[in-house]
Motif scaffolding. Sequence first.
Motif, mmCIF file in Angstrom:
data_model
loop_
_atom_site.group_PDB
_atom_site.id
_atom_site.type_symbol
_atom_site.label_atom_id
_atom_site.label_comp_id
_atom_site.label_asym_id
_atom_site.label_seq_id
_atom_site.Cartn_x
_atom_site.Cartn_y
_atom_site.Cartn_z
ATOM 1 N N THR A 85 0.802 -1.233 0.000
ATOM 2 C CA THR A 85 0.000 0.000 0.000
ATOM 3 C C THR A 85 0.828 1.273 0.000
ATOM 4 O O THR A 85 0.276 2.369 -0.120
ATOM 5 N N VAL A 86 2.144 1.185 0.122
ATOM 6 C CA VAL A 86 2.942 2.393 0.299
ATOM 7 C C VAL A 86 2.881 3.311 -0.925
ATOM 8 O O VAL A 86 2.913 4.539 -0.798
ATOM 9 N N SER A 87 2.764 2.740 -2.126
ATOM 10 C CA SER A 87 2.700 3.586 -3.320
ATOM 11 C C SER A 87 1.433 4.430 -3.321
ATOM 12 O O SER A 87 1.451 5.632 -3.623
ATOM 13 N N THR A 88 0.305 3.801 -2.942
ATOM 14 C CA THR A 88 -0.954 4.537 -2.863
ATOM 15 C C THR A 88 -0.881 5.590 -1.771
ATOM 16 O O THR A 88 -1.367 6.715 -1.933
ATOM 17 N N THR A 89 -0.247 5.232 -0.666
ATOM 18 C CA THR A 89 -0.111 6.174 0.445
ATOM 19 C C THR A 89 0.773 7.348 0.045
ATOM 20 O O THR A 89 0.488 8.500 0.378
ATOM 21 N N LEU A 90 1.849 7.062 -0.671
ATOM 22 C CA LEU A 90 2.732 8.135 -1.140
ATOM 23 C C LEU A 90 1.990 9.075 -2.092
ATOM 24 O O LEU A 90 2.136 10.295 -2.022
ATOM 25 N N ASP A 91 1.192 8.498 -2.975
ATOM 26 C CA ASP A 91 0.407 9.318 -3.895
ATOM 27 C C ASP A 91 -0.539 10.235 -3.123
ATOM 28 O O ASP A 91 -0.709 11.417 -3.466
ATOM 29 N N LEU A 92 -1.133 9.700 -2.055
ATOM 30 C CA LEU A 92 -2.024 10.505 -1.211
ATOM 31 C C LEU A 92 -1.246 11.648 -0.554
ATOM 32 O O LEU A 92 -1.719 12.792 -0.513
ATOM 33 N N ALA A 93 -0.044 11.353 -0.048
ATOM 34 C CA ALA A 93 0.774 12.387 0.594
ATOM 35 C C ALA A 93 1.147 13.493 -0.388
ATOM 36 O O ALA A 93 1.176 14.678 -0.035
ATOM 37 N N LEU A 94 1.417 13.107 -1.633
ATOM 38 C CA LEU A 94 1.756 14.106 -2.649
ATOM 39 C C LEU A 94 0.559 14.988 -2.986
ATOM 40 O O LEU A 94 0.682 16.209 -3.121
ATOM 41 N N GLN A 95 -0.616 14.383 -3.103
ATOM 42 C CA GLN A 95 -1.816 15.142 -3.475
ATOM 43 C C GLN A 95 -2.211 16.162 -2.408
ATOM 44 O O GLN A 95 -2.718 17.232 -2.734
ATOM 45 N N HIS A 96 -1.947 15.815 -1.137
ATOM 46 C CA HIS A 96 -2.437 16.668 -0.050
ATOM 47 C C HIS A 96 -1.308 17.408 0.679
ATOM 48 O O HIS A 96 -1.489 17.856 1.807
ATOM 49 N N ASN A 97 -0.181 17.522 0.022
ATOM 50 C CA ASN A 97 0.930 18.341 0.518
ATOM 51 C C ASN A 97 1.380 17.946 1.929
ATOM 52 O O ASN A 97 1.625 18.795 2.786
ATOM 53 N N CYS A 98 1.489 16.653 2.151
ATOM 54 C CA CYS A 98 1.985 16.146 3.439
ATOM 55 C C CYS A 98 3.489 15.908 3.292
ATOM 56 O O CYS A 98 3.931 14.781 3.023
ATOM 57 N N GLU A 99 4.276 16.942 3.465
ATOM 58 C CA GLU A 99 5.701 16.862 3.125
ATOM 59 C C GLU A 99 6.459 15.859 3.990
ATOM 60 O O GLU A 99 7.213 15.023 3.483
ATOM 61 N N LYS A 100 6.283 15.940 5.278
ATOM 62 C CA LYS A 100 7.014 15.025 6.158
ATOM 63 C C LYS A 100 6.568 13.589 5.938
ATOM 64 O O LYS A 100 7.383 12.655 5.907
ATOM 65 N N PHE A 101 5.272 13.417 5.775
ATOM 66 C CA PHE A 101 4.722 12.090 5.508
ATOM 67 C C PHE A 101 5.252 11.555 4.179
ATOM 68 O O PHE A 101 5.599 10.377 4.049
ATOM 69 N N ARG A 102 5.333 12.421 3.182
ATOM 70 C CA ARG A 102 5.878 12.029 1.881
ATOM 71 C C ARG A 102 7.305 11.518 2.018
ATOM 72 O O ARG A 102 7.675 10.484 1.466
ATOM 73 N N ASP A 103 8.123 12.251 2.775
ATOM 74 C CA ASP A 103 9.523 11.855 2.945
ATOM 75 C C ASP A 103 9.640 10.497 3.625
ATOM 76 O O ASP A 103 10.520 9.696 3.298
ATOM 77 N N ILE A 104 8.755 10.230 4.590
ATOM 78 C CA ILE A 104 8.784 8.942 5.278
ATOM 79 C C ILE A 104 8.420 7.816 4.314
ATOM 80 O O ILE A 104 9.047 6.746 4.316
ATOM 81 N N CYS A 105 7.428 8.058 3.460
ATOM 82 C CA CYS A 105 7.044 7.046 2.466
ATOM 83 C C CYS A 105 8.187 6.769 1.498
ATOM 84 O O CYS A 105 8.488 5.604 1.171
ATOM 85 N N VAL A 106 8.827 7.828 1.023
ATOM 86 C CA VAL A 106 9.942 7.669 0.085
ATOM 87 C C VAL A 106 11.086 6.913 0.745
ATOM 88 O O VAL A 106 11.722 6.034 0.133
ATOM 89 N N GLU A 107 11.364 7.229 2.004
ATOM 90 C CA GLU A 107 12.430 6.543 2.734
ATOM 91 C C GLU A 107 12.111 5.057 2.860
ATOM 92 O O GLU A 107 13.000 4.195 2.728
ATOM 93 N N PHE A 108 10.835 4.745 3.113
ATOM 94 C CA PHE A 108 10.425 3.337 3.233
ATOM 95 C C PHE A 108 10.616 2.605 1.901
ATOM 96 O O PHE A 108 11.171 1.505 1.853
ATOM 97 N N VAL A 109 10.163 3.216 0.818
ATOM 98 C CA VAL A 109 10.277 2.594 -0.504
ATOM 99 C C VAL A 109 11.735 2.426 -0.899
ATOM 100 O O VAL A 109 12.116 1.468 -1.579
ATOM 101 N N SER A 110 12.587 3.350 -0.469
ATOM 102 C CA SER A 110 13.992 3.340 -0.884
ATOM 103 C C SER A 110 14.787 2.218 -0.257
ATOM 104 O O SER A 110 15.925 1.954 -0.664
ATOM 105 N N SER A 111 14.226 1.543 0.712
ATOM 106 C CA SER A 111 14.952 0.440 1.340
ATOM 107 C C SER A 111 15.113 -0.704 0.351
ATOM 108 O O SER A 111 14.145 -1.114 -0.306
ATOM 109 N N PRO A 112 16.339 -1.238 0.185
ATOM 110 C CA PRO A 112 16.553 -2.339 -0.777
ATOM 111 C C PRO A 112 15.775 -3.595 -0.419
ATOM 112 O O PRO A 112 15.588 -4.472 -1.259
ATOM 113 N N HIS A 113 15.282 -3.683 0.817
ATOM 114 C CA HIS A 113 14.542 -4.874 1.238
ATOM 115 C C HIS A 113 13.126 -4.885 0.700
ATOM 116 O O HIS A 113 12.496 -5.943 0.637
#
Length: 330
Positions: free
Chosen positions: A268-296
Motif C-alpha cells: 500500500t505504500v505507493s498509494t499512500t505516497l500518492d495521497l501524501a503528494l496530493q495533499h501536501n503532506c511533506e514530512k509524511f511524503r519523505d517517510i514514504c519515500v524513505e520506506f520505498v527506498s529500502s533495498p529490502h
Amino acid sequence: MGIGEFIRSGAFSVGGHEFAVAFYPDGFNSYTSECISIRLELLSKDDETMARACCDLRLLDHTTGLHCSVGKAELTMLSPADRTRRFTTHSMARNKFEASPYLRDDHLTIECILTVKQFRVSKTEFLNGIEVPPSNIKEQLSELLDAAVQVCEDVTFSVRGETFTASRKVLALRSPVFKAELYGPMSEGRAKHLTIEDMQPAVFRALLHFINTDSLPADVDHQHHGGDSSSTDCEMIWHLLEAADRYAVERLKVLCESILCKNLDAETVSTTLDLALQHNCEKFRDICVEFVSSPHVIDAVVATQGYQDLKTCPSAVIEMFEKTLRFNNT
C-alpha cells in the motif's frame, strides 16, 4: 536511696526526641515502695513536643549473658505537658529482684529497645491517597453538543442519503473552511441544510466526531496504536485524511498521517505516497519515500499496482530512485 530517688542513664536521641532511662531502687511512690521501678522518660521540656513511642525493657542475666524482657509498653503518646503520660514504667518486687541473676555485685544492666513513630501528616500525603478520576469533559461536551443540535438543528448535512446534524458555531470554530461556508460572504444565506459531495457517510461521521471531541471514534481509534491493519482500515484513514485536508482540520490530518506511518507496507505504500503528494503532506511524503527506498522492499513495491499508478507522477518515482541510489552508495 528512698522512695522517688533514682539513678538516671545518660540522655539518648531517638526520632528527634531526647530520652533517658531512670532506675528507682525503692520505687517512685508509696504504692511501689516494695518494688524496684524502671521508667522511660521523655526529657524534652517544650510543652508542644510530643512523641509516640513504644519500648521493650530488658535486664541482663549475668548467669547466661542474655537479655530477658521484663516489660513491654505499647505505643503511647508521651508529652511533657501530661506528667502521667510522660513515662513508660516497669516494676518488680524488690526481694524477687535481689535474688535474681539480674543483680550481681551491685551491678545492673538495663537494655531499652525504643521505637518512635514520627508524625507525617501532610497535604501531599492526603492527596496522594485519593485517586482522582480522569477528565471526562470531552464526553460531556460531546453530549452537550448532541443535545443542543437535536433541539436547535443548527445545520444539517446530507451525505449520500444520510443526514447529519451539527452545531454551526463549533464547525466554524474548528474549521476555517466550514467557517467560510457558513458565515463567509459566499455563504448561502446561512443555509440550514448543506449537501456534501464525494464523501462516504462513515468518513463524514468520523470527521464530525473529531470536530466535536478532538478524538477519533472508537471504531477508528484502535489504529492510532499501530499494529497490523487491513487494507480496509487503511482506506478509511486515507479518506479521513482527505476530509481533514478538505476542511483544514490540521490536527486530524496529522493524526491520520501518524496512523498511516505506523502501518506502511510494500502493498500500500505507493498509494499512500500518492495521497501524501496530493495533499501536501511533506514530512509524511519523505517517510514514504524513505520506506520505498529500502533495498529490502523496493522490488516488492515495484511489482504492485499502486506503483504502476504512481508512475503517472514521474517526479515522485525519480525521487524514490535517487534516494535508493544514495542509500546504496553509503
